[in-house]
Enzyme design. Structure first.
Site, PDB file in Angstrom:
ATOM      1  N   ASP A 121       1.273  -1.124  -0.540  1.00 45.87           N
ATOM      2  CA  ASP A 121      -0.029   0.099   0.014  1.00 45.87           C
ATOM      3  C   ASP A 121       0.625   1.321  -0.094  1.00 45.87           C
ATOM      4  OD1 ASP A 121      -2.344   1.233   0.107  1.00 45.87           O
ATOM      5  OD2 ASP A 121      -3.607   0.538   1.665  1.00 45.87           O
ATOM      6  N   ASP A 132     -10.151   3.593  -3.784  1.00 45.63           N
ATOM      7  CA  ASP A 132     -10.992   2.224  -3.086  1.00 45.63           C
ATOM      8  C   ASP A 132     -12.333   2.358  -3.825  1.00 45.63           C
ATOM      9  OD1 ASP A 132      -9.197   1.799  -1.587  1.00 45.63           O
ATOM     10  OD2 ASP A 132     -10.007   2.130   0.173  1.00 45.63           O
TER      11      ASP A 132
HETATM   12  C1  GLA Z   1      -5.798   1.688   1.156  1.00 49.70           C
HETATM   13  C2  GLA Z   1      -6.210  -0.151   0.608  1.00 49.70           C
HETATM   14  C3  GLA Z   1      -7.275  -0.930   0.629  1.00 49.70           C
HETATM   15  C4  GLA Z   1      -6.904  -1.140   1.979  1.00 49.70           C
HETATM   16  C5  GLA Z   1      -6.816  -0.416   3.359  1.00 49.70           C
HETATM   17  C6  GLA Z   1      -6.086  -0.751   3.939  1.00 49.70           C
HETATM   18  O1  GLA Z   1      -7.459   2.498   1.214  1.00 49.70           O
HETATM   19  O2  GLA Z   1      -6.285   0.839  -1.193  1.00 49.70           O
HETATM   20  O3  GLA Z   1      -7.653  -1.648  -0.142  1.00 49.70           O
HETATM   21  O4  GLA Z   1      -5.895  -1.740   1.392  1.00 49.70           O
HETATM   22  O5  GLA Z   1      -5.783   1.178   2.935  1.00 49.70           O
HETATM   23  O6  GLA Z   1      -6.240   0.266   4.858  1.00 49.70           O
END
Ligand code: GLA
Length: 398
Positions: free
Chosen positions: A157, A212
């Site tokens: 991430d 997301d």
């Molecule tokens: C980010 C990623 C998500 C998830 C969250 C976890 O937002 O894009 O897919 O992994 O972090 O905290």
């Protein structure tokens, strides 16, 4: 214009492969020769989020087998954020002792004993998005530990990264994973911020192209960050030249079965993700699936489109108001076709043979991938009535 993408994709492949040979350690324009078809599995984040623990991961592995998902091709069980505890005095990352009291190695062994592969999550910054220790400065140490645990897949991430440069940060972890000698698929989660499709072919096996997903057809969540399936879809059009075996655009994980969309909308979400050669990473409660959810996630004919060996992502060949035509060339000369109706009422939508890059005289067999029926052969054009917020998905085969 769209034809140009396919031609460009065909032209780019040998160039990327040649570049790969020059660096000596790269196969076919991928960092590691893995994920020659898009990764397919399950990840804890969309359903469990912050409540992740070893019981839930074991239950997901159990359900992946008992539901039949493993047998239709699902492979990976991936723990997302918040599994981490503190580093020990040597800097080794340890799991949160309350959530994962048996340790990660035992859990990985359990997942492997089910005939599945095991994935984990970290972050290029000092802390993960959920505030647990990130891998910044510990990349090689963490990669060695993941390999020793039996990790097969790392999602990486992009929170708390300060002024780090994305290509450099992802390259460091990519090299760390390769240095372990264990095959580990590298999933880059940088949200498309610095256009990873332009630079990540030899670094990661998949890269997020957007923020997301929000479990809705269209729109933004109240945090202003997560976006609906149609918003994500619009951001994939034009990225098809950059994707291919071992290096996939990732429009984020699936929301099928999580309750925010209708069955028609989930069929469209799943079918379109398969058209885009997207990783098919389920994010629902696998132990409590309705028959409808199962029929979507386990539609073998749609999964076969996603996993087609040619590995070419669909192009949007027509957009006429709220009616769209998406086409994906398949190995052997066939085409997968999605007629997408973004309006709320039924519409007739057609695909022409010109949009398929077929001669008008060519007669093709048509197969409906959701009703699982052969339709009458067609020539020149194929038309269907598509329900509101729905798709008709067929293959055409000469
Ligand atoms: C980010 C990623 C998500 C998830 C969250 C976890 O937002 O894009 O897919 O992994 O972090 O905290």
């Amino acid at each position: 214009m769209r034809q140009a993408y396919w031609i460009l994709a065909a032209l780019l492949l040998p160039i990327i492969a040649a570049g790969a040979r020059d660096t000596g350690d790269v196969l076919q324009g991928t960092p590691n020769g893995l994920a020659l078809t898009p990764p397919i599995g399950w990840n804890s984040w969309n359903k469990i989020g912050a409540d992740v623990n070893e019981r839930a991961i074991r239950a997901a592995a159990d359900a992946m087998v008992s539901s039949g998902m493993r047998d239709v091709g699902y492979q990976y069980i991936v723990i997302d954020d918040l599994w981490q505890g503190e580093r020990d005095k040597f800097g080794n990352i340890q799991p949160d002792p309350k959530r994962f009291p048996s340790g990660i190695k035992k859990l990985a062994d359990y997942v492997h004993s089910k005939g599945l592969k095991f994935g984990i999550y970290s972050d290029a910054g000092t802390k993960t998005c959920g505030g647990r220790p990130g891998s910044r400065g510990y990349e090689f140490q963490d990669a060695r530990r993941y390999a020793a645990w039996g990790v097969d897949y790392l999602k990486y991430d992009w929170c708390n990264v300060g002024t780090q440069d994305a290509p450099a940060a992802y390259l460091t972890m990519s090299e760390a994973l390769q240095a372990t000698g264990r095959p580990i698929v590298f999933s880059m989660c940088e949200w498309g911020n610095s256009k990873p499709w332009l630079w990540a072919q030899n670094i990661g096996n998949l890269w997020r192209t957007t923020g997301d997903i929000y479990d809705h057809w269209e729109g933004k969540s109240s945090n202003g960050y997560s976006i609906g399936a149609m918003n994500i879809l619009d951001m994939q059009a034009g990225l098809e030249a950059y994707s291919g075996p071992g290096r996939w655009n990732d429009p984020d994980m699936l929301e099928v079965g999580n309750g925010g969309m209708t069955a028609d909308e989930y069929r469209a979400h799943f079918g379109l993700w398969a058209m885009m050669a997207a990783p098919l990473i389920a994010g629902n409660d696998l132990a409590a699936m309705s028959e409808e959810t199962k029929s979507i996630l386990m539609n073998k004919e749609v999964i076969a489109v996603d996993q087609d060996a040619l590995g070419v992502q669909a192009s949007r060949m027509a957009k006429n108001g709220e009616s769209e035509v998406w086409v994906r060339p398949l190995k052997g000369g066939g085409r997968a076709i999605v007629l997408l109706n973004r309006s709320t009422t039924p519409r007739q939508i057609s695909v022409t043979w010109e949009q398929l890059r077929y001669p008008d005289t060519l007669k093709a067999n048509i197969r409906d991938l959701w009703s699982h029926q052969d339709l009458p052969p067609a020539q020149g054009t194929f038309t269907a009535t598509v329900s509101g917020h729905g798709i008709v998905m067929v293959t055409a085969k000469p």
